[in-house]
Scaffold this motif. Sequence first.
Motif, mmCIF file in Angstrom:
data_model
loop_
_atom_site.group_PDB
_atom_site.id
_atom_site.type_symbol
_atom_site.label_atom_id
_atom_site.label_comp_id
_atom_site.label_asym_id
_atom_site.label_seq_id
_atom_site.Cartn_x
_atom_site.Cartn_y
_atom_site.Cartn_z
ATOM 1 N N ARG A 18 0.831 -1.208 0.000
ATOM 2 C CA ARG A 18 0.000 0.000 0.000
ATOM 3 C C ARG A 18 0.867 1.259 0.000
ATOM 4 O O ARG A 18 0.579 2.212 -0.707
ATOM 5 N N LEU A 19 1.952 1.269 0.778
ATOM 6 C CA LEU A 19 2.858 2.421 0.816
ATOM 7 C C LEU A 19 3.545 2.624 -0.534
ATOM 8 O O LEU A 19 3.679 3.748 -1.018
ATOM 9 N N ARG A 20 3.981 1.526 -1.139
ATOM 10 C CA ARG A 20 4.640 1.623 -2.444
ATOM 11 C C ARG A 20 3.666 2.137 -3.498
ATOM 12 O O ARG A 20 4.020 2.966 -4.340
ATOM 13 N N ALA A 21 2.419 1.696 -3.460
ATOM 14 C CA ALA A 21 1.406 2.164 -4.409
ATOM 15 C C ALA A 21 1.110 3.645 -4.204
ATOM 16 O O ALA A 21 0.982 4.405 -5.170
ATOM 17 N N ALA A 22 1.037 4.090 -2.964
ATOM 18 C CA ALA A 22 0.776 5.503 -2.688
ATOM 19 C C ALA A 22 1.925 6.363 -3.198
ATOM 20 O O ALA A 22 1.705 7.435 -3.777
ATOM 21 N N ASP A 23 3.166 5.899 -3.019
ATOM 22 C CA ASP A 23 4.321 6.643 -3.504
ATOM 23 C C ASP A 23 4.293 6.729 -5.032
ATOM 24 O O ASP A 23 4.555 7.782 -5.618
ATOM 25 N N GLY A 24 3.955 5.647 -5.689
ATOM 26 C CA GLY A 24 3.862 5.649 -7.148
ATOM 27 C C GLY A 24 2.774 6.589 -7.630
ATOM 28 O O GLY A 24 2.942 7.294 -8.627
ATOM 29 N N TRP A 25 1.659 6.628 -6.927
ATOM 30 C CA TRP A 25 0.550 7.523 -7.303
ATOM 31 C C TRP A 25 0.974 8.983 -7.183
ATOM 32 O O TRP A 25 0.696 9.790 -8.055
ATOM 33 N N GLU A 26 1.689 9.320 -6.102
ATOM 34 C CA GLU A 26 2.156 10.699 -5.925
ATOM 35 C C GLU A 26 3.117 11.094 -7.039
ATOM 36 O O GLU A 26 3.034 12.192 -7.581
ATOM 37 N N ARG A 27 4.031 10.192 -7.418
ATOM 38 C CA ARG A 27 4.958 10.492 -8.512
ATOM 39 C C ARG A 27 4.201 10.649 -9.827
ATOM 40 O O ARG A 27 4.507 11.533 -10.624
ATOM 41 N N PHE A 28 3.206 9.799 -10.070
ATOM 42 C CA PHE A 28 2.396 9.899 -11.289
ATOM 43 C C PHE A 28 1.661 11.233 -11.343
ATOM 44 O O PHE A 28 1.658 11.908 -12.373
#
Length: 116
Positions: A18-28
Amino acid sequence: MPTPPEGPRPGEPSRALRLRAADGWERFMSRDQEQAGREDALHVVGPDGYEQHPLLNTLVRDVASRGVGRLTAVTHELQESGRPVRLAHIRPASGIEWTTAADNIRPAPTQRNATS
C-alpha cells in the motif's frame, strides 16, 4: 486465546505494498501536473480567457464527429480534478455550435469547383 497473525487478512494488500502504491501515485500525479504546465505554456490564454488559435475564423473539421464549421473560439475549462481542458467551439452553417477537444480540429479541405 491465540493471537492473530501479523500482516494483512487474506485478500488484502500488505502495508508495504500500500505504501509503495501511494508513492507511485504521488509520482504519477506530480508528473501529470508538470506535463499540464508545459502544455499550458504552449497555449497562451489572453486576459479575455480565449486562446489565440491559428485556425480561428477558418473552416475546420472535427476529427471525432467529422463535422465541418467555422472555429469561433478556443477556451480552457477546468475539470473537477483541476486539470485544464482545451475546448474548440465550432459553428457550422446551421448555426448550432458544438464543442470538441481543441486537438481534434484540422483545417477543412477546400472543395474545388467541378468546372475548373
